[in-house]
Each structure stands twice: as C-alpha cells, then as structure tokens.
Scaffold this motif. Structure first.
Motif, PDB file in Angstrom:
ATOM      1  N   GLU A 163       0.878  -1.179   0.000  1.00 58.26           N
ATOM      2  CA  GLU A 163       0.000   0.000   0.000  1.00 58.26           C
ATOM      3  C   GLU A 163       0.905   1.216   0.000  1.00 58.26           C
TER       4      GLU A 163
ATOM      5  N   ARG B 233      -0.196   5.437   2.433  1.00 58.50           N
ATOM      6  CA  ARG B 233      -0.093   5.591   3.888  1.00 58.50           C
ATOM      7  C   ARG B 233      -1.030   6.678   4.405  1.00 58.50           C
ATOM      8  N   GLY B 234      -2.247   6.698   3.895  1.00 57.16           N
ATOM      9  CA  GLY B 234      -3.225   7.692   4.310  1.00 57.16           C
ATOM     10  C   GLY B 234      -4.627   7.136   4.217  1.00 57.16           C
ATOM     11  N   LYS B 235      -5.617   8.022   4.250  1.00 57.11           N
ATOM     12  CA  LYS B 235      -7.014   7.604   4.204  1.00 57.11           C
ATOM     13  C   LYS B 235      -7.370   6.998   2.851  1.00 57.11           C
TER      14      LYS B 235
ATOM     15  N   LYS C 207      -6.307   4.757  -0.215  1.00 57.31           N
ATOM     16  CA  LYS C 207      -5.371   3.658  -0.389  1.00 57.31           C
ATOM     17  C   LYS C 207      -5.091   3.393  -1.861  1.00 57.31           C
TER      18      LYS C 207
ATOM     19  N   HIS D 136     -10.407   2.933   1.052  1.00 55.22           N
ATOM     20  CA  HIS D 136     -10.337   3.989   2.062  1.00 55.22           C
ATOM     21  C   HIS D 136     -10.388   3.377   3.454  1.00 55.22           C
ATOM     22  N   ASP D 137      -9.749   4.065   4.385  1.00 53.90           N
ATOM     23  CA  ASP D 137      -9.939   3.749   5.790  1.00 53.90           C
ATOM     24  C   ASP D 137      -9.725   5.031   6.593  1.00 53.90           C
ATOM     25  N   TYR D 138     -10.631   5.280   7.521  1.00 49.71           N
ATOM     26  CA  TYR D 138     -10.608   6.525   8.284  1.00 49.71           C
ATOM     27  C   TYR D 138     -10.301   6.288   9.762  1.00 49.71           C
ATOM     28  N   ARG D 139      -9.943   5.040  10.118  1.00 52.03           N
ATOM     29  CA  ARG D 139      -9.719   4.722  11.530  1.00 52.03           C
ATOM     30  C   ARG D 139      -8.332   4.156  11.795  1.00 52.03           C
ATOM     31  N   GLY D 140      -7.452   4.180  10.829  1.00 51.07           N
ATOM     32  CA  GLY D 140      -6.105   3.659  11.027  1.00 51.07           C
ATOM     33  C   GLY D 140      -5.969   2.170  10.810  1.00 51.07           C
ATOM     34  N   ASN D 141      -7.009   1.504  10.273  1.00 56.06           N
ATOM     35  CA  ASN D 141      -6.923   0.079   9.968  1.00 56.06           C
ATOM     36  C   ASN D 141      -6.160  -0.143   8.669  1.00 56.06           C
ATOM     37  N   THR D 142      -5.552  -1.293   8.545  1.00 58.33           N
ATOM     38  CA  THR D 142      -4.831  -1.624   7.313  1.00 58.33           C
ATOM     39  C   THR D 142      -5.418  -2.828   6.596  1.00 58.33           C
TER      40      THR D 142
END
Length: 346
Positions: A5, A8-10, A12, A169-175
């Motif tokens: 990835e 490294r942000g919201k 992806k 997308h992820d807005y909570r720090g999940n990968t």
C-alpha cells in the motif's frame, strides 16, 4: 505476489506485482502521488502493466490517465465506468493475467454503478463497497444501498472467511481485515436485513465529499477543469432523463429531436456504435460548436454518451447556454445496446 500500500493515508493505492515476471498493476492511484508511484516502480524494477480504478472516485483525482500516458499501461475499469480513454472494460467474472498471477473481477455496484472488487490470491480489493468495519456511502454518484448490500452479501461474503479485505479507504487507522471478521463484526452488516441496511444508510445524512465538485466530473470525463467549465451538481440534478425506448419512439415520429453524441471519435465509431442520425461533438468542444447543432435553442435536443454521465454534463452545459428543451439519454449507449435498439458504426 508482491503487495504494497503506497499512500499511507485515508486513500489507499495498492501495488500488486508478479515477482517472477516483474509486472505490476496499481489499484486506485491518486494523482497527487504520481511521482511516488513511478519512483517505487523504478526502485523495485517493475513494469507497470495496468492501472485500475475500482470505481469513479468522488474525493480525489485519479492518476490512471496520466500514468497510462507516462508508462503505456492499460487503463482498466468496469463496463459502466463513464470516462473515455479506458482501454479495457471488465464485467463480473472477467480475469486478467499478471505474469504468473490471475486477477479476478467482481461486479460490486452500490457505492457507484461502476464499482468492482478484485480478487488476487488470498486477498480482495474491495474499493469503497466494503470498508473495514464499515461500508462506502450510498448517497452520491448514482449510488444504490440495496445493490450495495446485495454485492456484499452475494459476492464478497461468498469468498472464503480467511480472504484478506483491502479497501480503497480507511478513516480509523486500519490496514486490513478478513471476510470472516467483516461478516461477524461489521456494525453496518452484522444482523442486518436488506431493508434495514437501506434504512440505515438513508439515515446517515453525510456531508458531500470535500472535493466532489473539483474531482468528480473531471474523473468522469478524463478532462481537467481548465479544459471545460463544469456545471454545478445542482445543475446536473436538474437535467431531464429520457429512457432509451421513449427516445426510440420519438426518433421514429414526425418531430424527432436532434441527437448529439458527446463521446470521442473512437467511441462514436467503436464497439457500441451510435444512434442513427446522431451528430458527434465531443464534450470538450461542445460549448464552442453549438452552432453545428443546426437547430434553434427552442428545439428539442437529446444528448448521448457511453453511460449517460458525460452527457448529463453536456445537457447541463447546453441548458446554461440557453437551450430550452434538453434531455439526457438515461444509461447512454450501454442501455441502448442492452435493449437491442438500432445503431450505426460508419
């Protein structure tokens, strides 16, 4: 399979590569990071075979077209994607060879009509259809919460439980998550019926994406905003839609409307063909060529494109220029062809 990835942000962006053959694809590349992608490809010694958008994005500009220009990579999206310059359109179940790897495409509409998910090995790239402990919004860009629920339950949740979920997308720090975890723990889906999911999504009342006005129509048209003065979303919402069969009946009548096709020349003469009697004026040239319509501004005009999205923009532009009776062919040439209505290719 090499998997990274890159943002490294919201938002992806995923690099997937066959290490044996040194071939790569980029999934959901963001235009702000083109230099980063090219540097990573060079560092790893990879040839970019394709760039893929899982859907037409409303919150950031795609990098697909620029990366294709720079590297020769194939641009790939779903059949319903509205933009021109897409080299390969895929449908549910289609596959793509990437060296020794196989990518399998699932049609997962709902967040947008052109949403796809991509299965590669034991991972699935879910775009904005399924997020980690959430789902993509279902209230803009032709979204349909019911279709989204069906896509998740029937396509994504049919994958093995251990399949790794990699969203756009992820807005909570999940990968990453897994299909099994999302089936059990996703609060928007666990225990929900289709009806309750649709009701839940309707109650969210989320604000529009911050950059929707500056990115959505450029992504839909593959044009920059300095190449065309795009209408507002309010103007687009006012565009009158005409179903294909209704237009077919009007064209057979005494007072047929003028049909204007706003695709590119290669599309006009391509696989989908064009409506008999249509005139071609590409969207980027429309405002400067309205005299070629050959009708007064009170005469009926119907605008056509591939999927009905670019032509909605064109219809709003014509209305802003004083044309009084403008309609958009709902679903575009895709819907027209699906009904077996007559087309020309010459």
């Amino acid at each position: 399979m090499l998997l990274k990835e890159l943002n490294r942000g919201k938002c992806k962006t995923y690099l997937v590569a066959c290490e044996r053959d040194q071939l790569a694809v980029l999934i959901d590349p963001v235009r702000d990071y083109i230099d980063r992608y090219l540097a990573m490809l060079a560092y790893l010694g990879l040839k970019l075979q394709a760039v893929i958008d899982t859907h037409t994005h409303a919150d950031h500009r795609t990098a697909c077209f620029e990366l294709s220009d720079l590297t020769g990579a194939t641009v790939l999206m779903h059949r319903n994607a509205p933009a021109p310059r897409i080299d390969r359109h895929v449908s549910d179940g289609d596959t793509m060879a990437l060296g020794s790897l196989t990518l399998r495409f699932l049609a997962t509409p709902g967040h947008t009509p052109d949403s796809i998910s991509i299965v590669a090995g034991d991972a699935v790239f879910t775009g904005d259809t399924l997020l980690i402990r959430g789902t993509g919004r279902a209230d803009v860009t032709g979204a349909d919460a019911g279709a989204q629920y069906d896509s998740i339950l029937e396509k994504l949740f049919a994958l093995p439980d251990q399949t790794v979920v990699l969203p756009a997308h992820d807005y909570r720090g999940n990968t990453a998550s897994t299909i099994g975890e999302e089936r059990r723990l996703n609060p928007r889906l666990a225990g929900q019926t289709r009806a309750s999911y649709v009701a839940l999504m309707a109650q969210l009342q989320l604000p529009l994406p911050d950059r929707i006005q500056e990115v959505l129509q450029p992504n839909q048209t593959a044009l920059d905003d300095d190449a065309l003065s795009f209408p507002t979303l309010a103007q687009l919402n006012e565009v009158r839609q005409i179903p294909p069969r209704v237009l077919s009946e009007l064209l057979a009548g005494q007072f047929a409307p003028r049909v204007v096709d706003v695709r590119e020349d290669s599309e006009f003469h391509g696989q989908l063909g064009h409506l008999p009697g249509a005139i071609l004026i590409p969207l980027r040239e429309l405002a400067g060529r309205v005299a070629e319509l050959g009708v007064g501004r009170e005469a009926p005009v119907v605008v056509v494109c591939r999927s009905g999205v670019r032509s909605s923009t064109a219809a709003a532009i014509l209305t802003s220029l004083g044309f009084e009776d403008v309609s958009n062919l709902k679903g575009g040439m895709l819907a027209w062809n699906d009904l077996g209505l007559p087309v020309e290719h010459a």
